[in-house]
Scaffold this motif. Structure first.
Motif, short mmCIF file in Angstrom:
data_model
loop_
_atom_site.label_atom_id
_atom_site.label_comp_id
_atom_site.label_asym_id
_atom_site.label_seq_id
_atom_site.Cartn_x
_atom_site.Cartn_y
_atom_site.Cartn_z
N TRP A 19 2.38 1.82 -3.53
CA TRP A 19 1.40 2.27 -4.51
C TRP A 19 0.98 3.71 -4.28
CZ3 TRP A 19 0.07 0.61 -9.08
CH2 TRP A 19 0.25 -0.74 -9.42
N PHE A 20 0.71 4.07 -3.03
CA PHE A 20 0.27 5.43 -2.75
C PHE A 20 1.37 6.44 -3.04
CE2 PHE A 20 -3.43 3.67 -0.75
CZ PHE A 20 -4.36 4.69 -0.80
N GLN A 21 2.62 6.09 -2.75
CA GLN A 21 3.70 7.04 -3.01
C GLN A 21 3.92 7.20 -4.50
OE1 GLN A 21 6.77 6.70 -0.17
NE2 GLN A 21 8.01 8.34 -1.00
N LEU B 143 -8.17 6.37 -5.36
CA LEU B 143 -7.65 5.54 -4.27
C LEU B 143 -8.07 6.04 -2.90
CD1 LEU B 143 -3.98 4.81 -5.44
CD2 LEU B 143 -5.94 3.25 -5.50
N VAL B 144 -8.26 7.35 -2.75
CA VAL B 144 -8.54 7.91 -1.42
C VAL B 144 -9.96 8.42 -1.25
CG1 VAL B 144 -6.11 8.56 -1.13
CG2 VAL B 144 -7.73 10.24 -2.03
N LEU C 252 -5.14 8.97 -8.15
CA LEU C 252 -4.90 9.18 -6.72
C LEU C 252 -6.21 9.48 -6.00
CD1 LEU C 252 -2.94 9.47 -4.34
CD2 LEU C 252 -2.68 11.88 -4.96
N ALA D 291 1.08 9.31 -5.87
CA ALA D 291 1.24 10.71 -5.48
C ALA D 291 2.30 11.39 -6.32
CB ALA D 291 1.61 10.78 -3.99
N TRP E 6 3.23 7.08 4.79
CA TRP E 6 2.92 5.78 5.40
C TRP E 6 4.21 5.00 5.66
CZ3 TRP E 6 -1.89 3.27 2.62
CH2 TRP E 6 -3.04 3.92 3.06
N ALA F 58 0.83 -1.21 0.00
CA ALA F 58 0.00 0.00 0.00
C ALA F 58 0.86 1.25 0.00
CB ALA F 58 -0.94 0.00 1.20
N PHE G 275 2.29 12.26 0.46
CA PHE G 275 2.71 10.90 0.11
C PHE G 275 3.92 10.85 -0.80
CE2 PHE G 275 -1.40 9.64 1.75
CZ PHE G 275 -1.16 8.37 2.26
#
Length: 427
Positions: free
Chosen positions: A232-234, A273-274, A270, A237, A319, A229, A311
């Motif tokens: 992927w988020f970084q 995802l959020v 992005l 972003a 994270w 996770a 991120f």
């Protein structure tokens, strides 16, 4: 430009931690520092289950700008030293191939069995070294804050026995957000019961190799490895910041659980995802809507660019890659907020819960449905806390609290006011 503005700094620095099991180069914690280095008060933040230092970048900027005499420090727990963040210093395209191509240095539990000993005792000892550095020999005051289970860590620090010295003696105040002890998480559907036998079983699993947990990755559908996770988020972003309106580079490579047939831009991915309309309540924000074109349209209290900046890194990120099962075990054991057979078995020195004598600020979003406030009131009633300031905004999500813009963020507004009126502590 004022003198305060001239002195403003944002740095990421490492502090020595307590000497614990593991290699010497891992005995440190990273700290994001924002505001005036000569401020008379420092607010130190501890993140939640996966919360890294950059979670607090927006929060820190807002609070430090609202008060010239406040600096904000956000702590990365020592397990973040296990993450290979080197690829994020490259272009988003190069970073994508580095991480999704499997060329990064992954950490496997069997190679880091020493981290099975990095529980709450190590965390609060690391925090104490950061807090004493922030105190600067007594020249500055420190308020300790935590979000989600980071609030459990903050309260545990205050109650901890440091070789005869209560942790709350180091502090001028405490701030807890959407978490804490007692029944703080029940309103979010999380009720914990940890008999000694269950604690023994959990501890045995950790010591036999279950060092890291994969809850965040599996819950958001981005993989099964602990770091999936966060990676992927970084990546999402970085692409959203670099070229928000271009077709989403990552769309066709997303895991099946979160893939969509909708057309997406980098920013749209992005946002997808959020988005609070589809993402897990613990990890979502109210930041706008996905348009038919695949672009993201801002709306709601949080701006998507704030999420992207937090991120993107490269360091710190928002994270943690590797959340430690031992820390989670100790958090659950600490929830009764008193010494028990379980806390004694785990070496949790919660000897001073009734002696905490500093003001307490508490804030709850819509996540916990009031139980954060109930738990904070129980802490205050069972201690010498002179004042409990409790605030709520059920329209904010758990993540909106740290990311929402000032004008829509009751948390930032009330915490800033509370800090301004917090009396200096007699020493």
């Amino acid at each position: 430009m004022t003198q305060g503005q001239q002195d403003w700094m944002e740095t990421y620095e490492f502090h020595d931690g307590v000497t614990a099991s593991g290699p010497a180069e891992l005995q440190k914690v990273g700290v994001l520092k924002i505001g005036r280095p000569d401020a008379r008060r420092v607010l130190v933040w501890v993140g939640g289950r996966e919360g890294g230092a950059a979670v607090f970048r927006h929060t820190a900027r807002c609070l430090a700008k609202a008060a010239d005499d406040l600096q904000v420090w956000a702590v990365d727990r020592r397990e973040q030293n296990l993450a290979d963040l080197s690829g994020f210093s490259r272009s988003p395209e190069e970073a994508t191939e580095y991480y999704l191509g499997g060329r990064y240095r992954a950490s496997d539990s069997k190679d880091h069995l020493y981290a099975a000993q990095w529980g709450l005792a190590v965390l609060v000892e690391d925090l104490r070294r950061v807090i004493l550095a922030a105190c600067d020999g007594g020249r500055r005051e420190v308020v300790l804050g935590g979000v989600s289970v980071g609030a459990t860590a903050a309260l545990s620090y205050a109650a901890w026995d440091f070789d005869g010295t209560p942790g709350h003696r180091d502090l001028a105040g405490l701030a807890v957000v959407d978490g804490g002890v007692h029944n703080a998480f029940e309103g979010a559907g999380l009720k914990f019961d940890l008999p000694l036998a269950a604690a023994e079983g959990w501890l045995a699993q950790i010591e036999q190799g279950a060092v890291f947990e994969d809850y965040t990755s599996t819950t958001v559908g981005l993989g099964t490895r602990p770091e999936d996770a966060a990676v992927w988020f970084q990546l999402a972003a970085q692409h959203a910041l670099a070229d928000p309106d271009a077709p989403a580079v990552l769309a066709d490579r997303l895991p099946e659980a979160v893939r969509t047939d909708r057309k997406l831009t980098n920013a749209g991915l992005l946002g997808w995802l959020v988005d609070a309309e589809r993402a897990h309540p613990s990890f979502s924000v109210r930041a706008g809507t996905l348009e038919d074109s695949g672009a993201w349209k801002d709306g709601g209290p949080t701006r998507l660019a704030t999420i992207a900046e937090a991120f993107a890194g490269p360091q710190p990120g928002a994270w943690l890659w590797y959340t430690l099962n031992r820390v989670l075990l100790d958090y659950v054991a600490a929830l009764p907020f008193t010494e028990t057979d379980v806390t004694r078995r785990l070496g949790l020195r919660l000897a001073h819960t009734s002696g905490i004598d500093v003001p307490l600020y508490a804030f709850q979003s819509g996540l916990t449905n009031g139980t954060t406030g109930q738990a904070a009131a129980s802490v205050a009633a069972g201690s010498r806390i002179p004042e409990l300031a409790l605030y709520s905004d059920t329209a904010l999500t758990h993540q909106d609290v740290v990311y929402a813009r000032w004008e829509d963020n009751r948390f930032l507004q009330t915490l800033s006011q509370w800090l301004r009126t917090l009396p200096a502590r007699d020493r």
